[in-house]
Design an enzyme around this catalytic site. Structure first.
Site, PDB file in Angstrom:
ATOM      1  N   HIS A 162     120.162  32.470  64.893  1.00 28.93           N
ATOM      2  CA  HIS A 162     119.223  31.589  64.203  1.00 28.93           C
ATOM      3  C   HIS A 162     119.027  32.026  62.754  1.00 28.93           C
ATOM      4  O   HIS A 162     119.143  31.226  61.818  1.00 28.93           O
ATOM      5  CB  HIS A 162     117.886  31.603  64.953  1.00 28.93           C
ATOM      6  CG  HIS A 162     116.798  30.787  64.338  1.00 28.93           C
ATOM      7  ND1 HIS A 162     116.370  29.593  64.878  1.00 28.93           N
ATOM      8  CD2 HIS A 162     116.033  30.989  63.244  1.00 28.93           C
ATOM      9  CE1 HIS A 162     115.400  29.092  64.130  1.00 28.93           C
ATOM     10  NE2 HIS A 162     115.166  29.937  63.140  1.00 28.93           N
ATOM     11  N   GLU A 163     118.769  33.311  62.561  1.00 20.38           N
ATOM     12  CA  GLU A 163     118.507  33.814  61.209  1.00 20.38           C
ATOM     13  C   GLU A 163     119.751  33.715  60.325  1.00 20.38           C
ATOM     14  O   GLU A 163     119.659  33.402  59.137  1.00 20.38           O
ATOM     15  CB  GLU A 163     118.030  35.271  61.277  1.00 20.38           C
ATOM     16  CG  GLU A 163     116.702  35.473  61.985  1.00 20.38           C
ATOM     17  CD  GLU A 163     115.552  34.763  61.296  1.00 20.38           C
ATOM     18  OE1 GLU A 163     115.672  34.411  60.104  1.00 20.38           O
ATOM     19  OE2 GLU A 163     114.522  34.558  61.948  1.00 20.38           O
ATOM     20  N   HIS A 219     120.082  30.431  58.870  1.00 18.93           N
ATOM     21  CA  HIS A 219     119.302  30.271  57.635  1.00 18.93           C
ATOM     22  C   HIS A 219     120.060  30.822  56.432  1.00 18.93           C
ATOM     23  O   HIS A 219     120.023  30.245  55.342  1.00 18.93           O
ATOM     24  CB  HIS A 219     117.960  30.987  57.764  1.00 18.93           C
ATOM     25  CG  HIS A 219     116.968  30.282  58.638  1.00 18.93           C
ATOM     26  ND1 HIS A 219     116.755  28.934  58.575  1.00 18.93           N
ATOM     27  CD2 HIS A 219     116.107  30.755  59.579  1.00 18.93           C
ATOM     28  CE1 HIS A 219     115.821  28.589  59.450  1.00 18.93           C
ATOM     29  NE2 HIS A 219     115.411  29.681  60.076  1.00 18.93           N
ATOM     30  N   HIS A 258     115.219  24.442  59.877  1.00 22.27           N
ATOM     31  CA  HIS A 258     114.726  24.244  61.229  1.00 22.27           C
ATOM     32  C   HIS A 258     114.885  22.792  61.656  1.00 22.27           C
ATOM     33  O   HIS A 258     114.710  21.870  60.849  1.00 22.27           O
ATOM     34  CB  HIS A 258     113.235  24.601  61.307  1.00 22.27           C
ATOM     35  CG  HIS A 258     112.971  26.061  61.188  1.00 22.27           C
ATOM     36  ND1 HIS A 258     111.917  26.562  60.451  1.00 22.27           N
ATOM     37  CD2 HIS A 258     113.603  27.133  61.705  1.00 22.27           C
ATOM     38  CE1 HIS A 258     111.918  27.877  60.520  1.00 22.27           C
ATOM     39  NE2 HIS A 258     112.930  28.248  61.272  1.00 22.27           N
TER      40      HIS A 258
END
Length: 842
Positions: A179-180, A183, A189
């Site tokens: 997930h990170e 980014h 998101h």
């Protein structure tokens, strides 16, 4: 549930996003060969690994051999270019980082396998000088610094920096780090997606840290937004960062957020990244192969089509898959598996041992191991052509393989062993791996992989059956395979276990361990049906229907329809083995499908837009059930009970129950909801024109008429309504007949009575669109003047701006709207009187 951190910090002002949830083939499509650009991107090894030296790559489009060309131009992506990295992302580990660095690199490697972006660890070589990065070919002066502090935080892309250091704070959790790292590559998101209000309602009141994370929505022009992904790694779980354990958002349609694979393969994210990082343009010579409905990109070092599930990349996504994915290869390192079914180019071997009692093996998909009384012949499949390497090419997951003789476990694996004393002679033939036989004592050594993340589907060749050994009490899912977990019991009065060994139970009479068996399906049964105004439906049956459904079949059924239409699926016969799978996509072709419950399948399913597909994948076991018989019908725009272009904005029917049979609440009870449509005349119209709890779509902002079904202060739940009665009534609750029999007043008084909608024989409101509505000239409020000249007639939905006569100028202060009941709007145009009137409804 997905595992994520419970700490969340946000520094949105400096563009930092925080947690966050956290095969061979003779004919290939145009693919890259070894070239300067590919070696530069992948550090000189990936292309060579995946494309054998001297391999001639056929061009199925007649465009000749394809090589990567040098593209040195400045990035020109149309979306958010200020945030994008070059295709090579440099990073260093700070000296205080004590986390498992290899774990983060595994996440980066997973992304590298799917997108033309690579991450380069320059720890120890990087020098903090202005031009070091560009001098070493990174095309940027921005460095990613991996630090270890409390919480998990990642910058959003390069945060518009031209130079400097960006801090990246990962965690020890695989999924959170994915997930990170998303980014880091400029992924936002899902709950910040411009279309999020069409699919969910957010509840900032329940968020523990920074409400801006949920409140923030990006502009549609800023990001690629082709498909809304309800299973993305970039989506929070409903209770992440909740201060009270309650949901931080409510899906409007629950089933769109419920999937067969809790974690999918990130198809949407990788497609978006391939577009914004221009993988085709930069590394595939901008080749014009038509892969629609898929796309052409660089994937695992090869340029080829990436297709929606069921379509064949070898055939440029124009035909259904007939075989396994040829681009997935076995890892490079040598290894040994248990048999008896050995994939091609594996060497068979056999170990014969004798136990105290008869050995046992639970039923497996393939041929069982050979037992003769107390004697067992254990089959092996050895692949010794690989080489030991520091490169970890095995996918993440929890599993074991037999250690090859004379080679250490490859990076990312740990060694363990079983010891077992035979009651008779031990002997072996062929290559059985690192197994020692000392008299009657046997030692089997394993290489086991243990990762914190077990849910992501594993990519291993899936053309032929094979088996892994379970490390934990569960088996990893392998893409394109059905899995069966079995156990093997070897009886002996003397057994040992040591190191990182497979999942097992040892007791005084023997040793039991577990196997993961993988079976490929047989394709060749897929079909596409073309529906139009002349052919409005298609009825289909699955292989073997009418006799017995066929085992190990995988079929895809798709439908080509006119744009802006919908599809309705009706099951006529549903007779399946409990482990057979029926998976439906009704949102878009890239979504993670929903697996239907074979015990209670829905009688009908309606598409959200113009896509609906059915995947039928049977278990390896034989079964006498007939299979599926289903009908798919085309619903054209003219079949709607309202004008689909307006999304039901002017629907004025009396339907007051949601499409999942939840009663609608009165609009007057929902004014505390943060998303209540209380902007000017729309809100007043809902409250003042006799509306109670009927389904509506104010301003046509959502997909169709809807209503509130739950209100608790600012925490509210919305549901869509089936106002056109596209679906037949059915019961969403179990045992409705028994409920009604035990309580004669159930259908009249019970709060859950609508859950038994069909049993209770509730009426369906038939709504007919009255057609166009016109209004004459509106009557002005006593304190207002029209902004601009008035017309003699107006169509429904038209608005007339009115200014306050007490003000100079001619700016609109309120609006009057033409509705089916005439003109509606505030009776006063000036602020004082207008707010006084508004307060009557609050």
């Amino acid at each position: 549930m997905r595992t994520r951190l419970t700490r969340h910090l946000a520094f949105l002002g400096v563009f930092v996003v925080t947690l966050c949830k956290p095969g061979d083939t003779q004919t290939l499509p145009p693919a890259i060969k070894d070239s300067q650009d590919a070696r530069a991107l992948y550090g000189g090894h990936v292309v060579q690994d995946y494309l054998p030296p001297g391999h001639v790559v056929a061009d199925t489009q007649g465009q000749g051999h394809t090589q990567v060309q040098g593209h040195r131009e400045r990035r020109s992506t149309k979306n958010n270019t200020d945030f994008l990295w070059p295709n090579r992302v440099p990073f260093v580990f700070s000296t205080d980082v004590e986390m498992d660095r290899h774990r983060l690199k595994r996440v980066m490697a997973y992304i590298e396998n799917h997108v033309c972006v690579t991450f380069h660890d320059v720890t120890g070589s990087y020098q903090d000088t202005p031009d070091w990065l560009k001098q070493h070919g990174y095309g940027t002066s921005v460095m990613l610094n991996v630090v270890q502090v409390s919480g998990c935080t990642a910058p959003l892309g390069t945060s518009r920096r031209r130079s400097g250091i960006l801090e990246f704070q990962p965690c020890n959790n695989w999924y959170t780090n994915l997930h990170e790292t998303g980014h880091v590559l400029d992924q936002i998101h899902v709950q910040a997606n411009p279309d999020r209000n069409l699919y969910m309602s957010v509840n900032p009141e329940h968020v523990s840290a920074n409400q801006a994370v949920l409140n923030l929505q990006v502009n549609k022009s800023q990001f690629i937004n082709d498909f809304y992904d309800t299973s993305s790694v970039m989506l929070y779980e409903p209770t992440d960062f909740s201060i009270n354990g309650l949901e931080i958002y409510f899906p409007i349609r629950d089933e769109l957020f419920q999937h067969e694979n809790v974690f999918g393969q990130e198809r949407v994210m990788f497609m978006e990244l391939s577009k914004v990082y221009k993988c085709n343009e930069r590394f595939c010579h901008n080749i014009s192969v038509d892969c629609s409905p898929g796309y052409f990109t660089l994937l695992k070092g090869l340029c080829h089509c990436v297709c929606p599930e069921g379509l064949d990349p070898i055939r440029n996504c124009k035909e259904f898959r007939k075989d396994a994915d040829p681009f997935i290869r076995w890892p490079k390192s040598p290894f040994v598996l248990f048999g008896p079914e050995c994939p091609k180019r594996f060497q068979p071997g056999t170990l014969t041992l004798e136990g105290t009692f008869n050995p046992q093996q639970s039923l497996a998909p393939g041929p069982p191991w050979e037992f003769k009384g107390h004697v067992m012949n254990i089959p092996f499949c050895s692949r010794t052509r690989g080489r030991q390497s520091n490169t970890d090419s095995w996918p993440d997951g929890n599993y074991c393989a037999i250690k090859p003789r004379g080679v250490e476990c490859t990076r990312g694996f740990e060694e363990g062993s079983f010891g077992w004393q035979s009651d008779g002679l031990l002997n072996s033939t062929g290559d059985i791996g690192d197994i020692d036989i000392q008299g009657d004592w046997l030692t089997i050594r394993f290489c086991c992989r243990k990762t914190d993340y077990q849910k992501m589907p594993v990519e291993l060749p899936h053309r032929e059956p094979f088996s892994l050994v379970a490390y934990s009490m569960g088996c990893p899912e392998v893409v394109g395979m059905r899995m069966k977990m079995t156990d093997v019991t070897l009886y002996s009065y003397n057994t040992t276990r040591s190191g990182t060994h497979p999942n097992s139970v040892s007791w005084k009479y023997g040793l039991r361990f577990w196997m993961c068996h993988y079976t490929p399906p047989t394709y060749g049964c897929s079909a596409e049906s073309v529906l139009d105004k002349n052919t409005r439906s298609a009825t289909l049956t699955t292989p073997g229907y009418g006799v017995a459904r066929e085992a190990s079949r995988r079929c895809f059924y798709t439908f080509k329809v006119p744009p802006n239409s919908m599809l309705r699926l009706t099951f006529n016969t549903y007779d399946l083995h409990p482990e057979d799978m029926v998976l439906v996509r009704r949102l878009h072709m890239w979504e993670n499908p929903k697996r239907l419950n074979n015990d209670r399948p829905p009688p009908q399913i309606l598409s959200v837009f113009d896509h609906l597909s059915v995947e039928f994948w049977t278990h390896w076991d034989n079964f006498t059930g007939w299979g599926l018989n289903f009908t798919v019908e085309l619903l054209l725009p003219e079949d709607s009970c309202y004008d689909p272009k307006t999304k039901g904005e002017y629907y004025k029917g009396n339907k007051s129950i949601s499409e999942v049979y939840e009663p609608c609440l009165p609009w007057a009870e929902a004014t505390s909801c943060l998303d209540f449509p209380f902007n000017g005349t729309d809100g007043i119209d809902l409250l003042s024109s006799g509306e109670n709890n009927e389904c509506r779509n104010p301003r046509g902002e959502l997909l169709q008429p809807w209503c509130y079904t739950y209100v608790n202060g600012t925490v509210c739940k919305k549901r869509y309504c089936d106002v056109c009665n596209y679906l037949k009534p059915y019961d969403v609750l179990k045992n409705c007949s028994a409920r009604v029999a035990s309580n004669p007043e159930f259908c009249h008084e019970a709060t859950e009575r609508y859950g038994c909608f069909n049993t209770c024989l509730f009426d369906l409101e038939e709504y007919v669109d009255p057609g166009p509505v016109t209004c004459g000239k509106p009557r002005m409020p006593h304190d207002g003047n029209p902004v601009g000249p008035l017309k003699d007639t107006y169509l429904q939905g038209a608005k007339v701006a009115v200014s306050c006569s007490a003000y100079k100028g001619n700016e609109a202060n309120i609006y009057l709207e033409c509705t089916d009941t005439g003109w509606v709007g505030p009776r006063a145009a000036c602020p004082g009187e207008y707010m006084l009137e508004l307060s009557q409804f609050i």
